[in-house]
Motif scaffolding. Structure first.
Motif, PDB file in Angstrom:
ATOM      1  N   CYS A   1      55.113  57.014  80.048  1.00 55.10           N
ATOM      2  CA  CYS A   1      55.682  56.406  78.838  1.00 55.10           C
ATOM      3  C   CYS A   1      55.204  54.965  78.671  1.00 55.10           C
ATOM      4  O   CYS A   1      55.104  54.214  79.648  1.00 55.10           O
ATOM      5  CB  CYS A   1      57.209  56.426  78.926  1.00 55.10           C
ATOM      6  SG  CYS A   1      57.903  58.088  79.091  1.00 55.10           S
ATOM      7  N   SER A   2      54.937  54.590  77.431  1.00 58.78           N
ATOM      8  CA  SER A   2      54.531  53.208  77.139  1.00 58.78           C
ATOM      9  C   SER A   2      55.737  52.302  76.927  1.00 58.78           C
ATOM     10  O   SER A   2      55.631  51.086  77.022  1.00 58.78           O
ATOM     11  CB  SER A   2      53.640  53.176  75.892  1.00 58.78           C
ATOM     12  OG  SER A   2      54.355  53.658  74.762  1.00 58.78           O
ATOM     13  N   ASN A   3      56.906  52.883  76.646  1.00 59.76           N
ATOM     14  CA  ASN A   3      58.093  52.083  76.335  1.00 59.76           C
ATOM     15  C   ASN A   3      59.123  52.087  77.467  1.00 59.76           C
ATOM     16  O   ASN A   3      60.249  51.655  77.287  1.00 59.76           O
ATOM     17  CB  ASN A   3      58.733  52.578  75.036  1.00 59.76           C
ATOM     18  CG  ASN A   3      59.095  54.056  75.074  1.00 59.76           C
ATOM     19  OD1 ASN A   3      58.448  54.838  75.774  1.00 59.76           O
ATOM     20  ND2 ASN A   3      60.101  54.440  74.329  1.00 59.76           N
TER      21      ASN A   3
ATOM     22  N   THR B   1      48.834  63.109  80.058  1.00 58.88           N
ATOM     23  CA  THR B   1      49.036  62.373  78.815  1.00 58.88           C
ATOM     24  C   THR B   1      49.572  60.999  79.188  1.00 58.88           C
ATOM     25  O   THR B   1      50.621  60.901  79.817  1.00 58.88           O
ATOM     26  CB  THR B   1      50.043  63.090  77.893  1.00 58.88           C
ATOM     27  OG1 THR B   1      49.637  64.460  77.750  1.00 58.88           O
ATOM     28  CG2 THR B   1      50.103  62.436  76.532  1.00 58.88           C
ATOM     29  N   LYS B   2      48.866  59.949  78.824  1.00 54.59           N
ATOM     30  CA  LYS B   2      49.228  58.605  79.270  1.00 54.59           C
ATOM     31  C   LYS B   2      49.745  57.747  78.114  1.00 54.59           C
ATOM     32  O   LYS B   2      49.284  57.847  76.978  1.00 54.59           O
ATOM     33  CB  LYS B   2      48.010  57.909  79.906  1.00 54.59           C
ATOM     34  CG  LYS B   2      47.404  58.671  81.093  1.00 54.59           C
ATOM     35  CD  LYS B   2      48.344  58.701  82.279  1.00 54.59           C
ATOM     36  CE  LYS B   2      47.748  59.408  83.479  1.00 54.59           C
ATOM     37  NZ  LYS B   2      46.687  58.685  84.143  1.00 54.59           N
ATOM     38  N   ASN B   3      50.715  56.886  78.442  1.00 51.83           N
ATOM     39  CA  ASN B   3      51.220  55.847  77.534  1.00 51.83           C
ATOM     40  C   ASN B   3      51.709  56.389  76.199  1.00 51.83           C
ATOM     41  O   ASN B   3      51.278  55.966  75.125  1.00 51.83           O
ATOM     42  CB  ASN B   3      50.136  54.778  77.305  1.00 51.83           C
ATOM     43  CG  ASN B   3      49.765  54.086  78.602  1.00 51.83           C
ATOM     44  OD1 ASN B   3      50.629  53.788  79.430  1.00 51.83           O
ATOM     45  ND2 ASN B   3      48.476  53.842  78.797  1.00 51.83           N
ATOM     46  N   VAL B   4      52.646  57.319  76.285  1.00 43.85           N
ATOM     47  CA  VAL B   4      53.251  57.901  75.090  1.00 43.85           C
ATOM     48  C   VAL B   4      54.582  57.195  74.831  1.00 43.85           C
ATOM     49  O   VAL B   4      55.282  56.812  75.765  1.00 43.85           O
ATOM     50  CB  VAL B   4      53.506  59.410  75.304  1.00 43.85           C
ATOM     51  CG1 VAL B   4      54.256  60.025  74.147  1.00 43.85           C
ATOM     52  CG2 VAL B   4      52.191  60.136  75.551  1.00 43.85           C
TER      53      VAL B   4
END
Length: 201
Positions: free
Chosen positions: A90-92, A106-109
């Motif tokens: 997760c980006s957040n 899947t990166k930085n979602v």
């Protein structure tokens, strides 16, 4: 015992020894013929056996294997998980999810709700109920809840000044954020590998 009896016994023993030697030669001669003998090309016959490579062949059903694992480094901890699982970061937040049904990462979602069958929430304070178990070096609070369509597992682990709230959802339908197959044993193998690390390492 007379001389004739002694010679008869000795002769019988000699015949048995000769018969055993002949049977041994016959047996090993047949094995050599069936296997084609020792190869004279300099190749190792063991090289003809089928082999698997951890980098190209994933372990079935997400099984844990020491030679086919990935390492994830979070804020103050590391863990390993099967090589054929995908990860979503997760980006957040520091939270992440694992997908034992696909190896795609899947990166930085931007994360708001769970989309993968295994979710790891990285929290400052844990509030969990259940039984206390030991998985590897870690004390874990574990619980299991049965639903109409499947089962929900939860493990809470305190690592350093962080808490990991790990959930795995299994359903008969395999709907969003669930899997049809139960991977709880593999999750527990992953939990055994969780180690604290210095912040920023």
């Amino acid at each position: 015992m007379d001389q004739k009896t002694k010679l008869t016994i000795i002769g019988g023993v000699v015949l048995l020894i000769i018969a055993a030697v002949l049977v041994t030669f016959f047996y090993f001669g047949r094995i050599s013929k069936n296997t084609g003998g020792t190869p004279n090309s300099g190749t190792n016959p063991l090289s003809q056996l089928p082999t698997t490579s951890s980098s190209t062949t994933p372990a079935p059903s997400g099984a844990a294997n020491a030679n086919s694992r990935k390492t994830f480094t979070g804020a103050g901890f590391t863990l390993t998980y099967p090589n054929n699982w995908g990860i979503l970061t997760c980006s957040n937040s520091e939270n992440f999810e694992l997908d034992p049904t696909s190896s795609v990462d899947t990166k930085n979602v931007v994360c708001d709700t769970a989309v993968k069958p295994i979710t790891v929430l990285v929290v400052n304070r844990l509030s969990c109920t259940g039984e206390t178990v030991t998985l590897g070096p870690n004390k874990v609070i574990k619980s299991k809840a049965t639903t109409d369509t499947g089962v929900n597992y939860r493990w809470c682990v305190a690592i350093g000044n962080k808490g990991l709230d790990i959930t795995h959802r299994v359903s008969s339908t395999g709907s969003r954020a669930t899997s049809k197959e139960d991977f709880s044993s593999q999750v527990e193998e992953m939990i055994k590998t969780i180690k604290a690390t210095p912040q920023g390492s």
